[in-house]
Design an enzyme around this catalytic site. Sequence first.
Site, mmCIF file in Angstrom:
data_model
loop_
_atom_site.group_PDB
_atom_site.id
_atom_site.type_symbol
_atom_site.label_atom_id
_atom_site.label_comp_id
_atom_site.label_asym_id
_atom_site.label_seq_id
_atom_site.Cartn_x
_atom_site.Cartn_y
_atom_site.Cartn_z
ATOM 1 N N ASP A 154 0.846 -1.198 0.000
ATOM 2 C CA ASP A 154 0.000 0.000 0.000
ATOM 3 C C ASP A 154 0.881 1.248 0.000
ATOM 4 O O ASP A 154 2.021 1.201 0.457
ATOM 5 C CB ASP A 154 -0.887 0.031 1.249
ATOM 6 C CG ASP A 154 -1.888 -1.108 1.268
ATOM 7 O OD1 ASP A 154 -2.164 -1.655 0.184
ATOM 8 O OD2 ASP A 154 -2.363 -1.443 2.362
HETATM 9 N N1 URA Z 1 -1.278 -5.862 3.847
HETATM 10 C C1 URA Z 1 -1.765 -4.605 3.857
HETATM 11 O O1 URA Z 1 -2.827 -4.316 4.401
HETATM 12 N N2 URA Z 1 -1.025 -3.641 3.238
HETATM 13 C C2 URA Z 1 0.171 -3.870 2.638
HETATM 14 O O2 URA Z 1 0.786 -2.937 2.115
HETATM 15 C C3 URA Z 1 0.646 -5.199 2.636
HETATM 16 C C4 URA Z 1 -0.082 -6.175 3.239
#
Ligand code: URA
Length: 224
Positions: free
Chosen positions: A82
């Site tokens: 993310d």
């Molecule tokens: N899980 C999430 O919620 N975000 C990430 O960036 C990676 C795994």
Amino acid sequence: MIAAGRVRVNGAVVRDGFYEVDRFTSVEVDGKTVQVGANAVYLMVNKPAGILSATSDLEYRTVVDLLDHPQKEELHLVGRLDRASTGLVLLTNDGRWSKLLMHPERNVPKVYEVETKEVIPAEAVEAFARGFYFHTEDITTLPAELELLGPNQARVTLVEGRYHQIKRMFHRVGAQVRSLHRASIGPWRLPEDMAPGQWREVSPEWHQLEGGNDVVNRVNPAYT
Ligand code: URA
């Protein structure tokens, strides 16, 4: 021609007709090049918060924008993080390598360090191991290892990568994720000395552990 020893693969005579070549292999027949092997690239980046896990974007700076590698335009990401998350992202131009790494049946472990707003309840360990049913995808998450490091701190090991998986799992046990950092994917681990925004070449070998002494961290001067 192969049986007669006229074919060289990466400089050595190969007499096995089933020997697999790909676009990264150089092939010669009677000393004449019939395929120039492309240069395979394998990189790790320490993604800072705010950078998009994509190759190009109109609005945000991307992981590829952090690189000043001559083949950066050929690369694709091996899994994403993310935008607010930090840590290890792997990039390559070798689709076979990334497919193997991402293959659901290979169960490649990914390790995340998490900080939460609320205290993580002790029952979360058991709940992560059991798995959560995600209605949107109609799946139950595979057993995940949750190690409690403090009231609001944990290390999580996942063998899959569902949409916002870690945030959603913590949400289910009543703790919102404040920060999320990926420390490793399989044997590829972010080295201690690698600052956010830095990148380096890595070995694609599955048995490799830390980068050797000859490996240097690089940083794109455009982003210093
Ligand atoms: N899980 C999430 O919620 N975000 C990430 O960036 C990676 C795994």
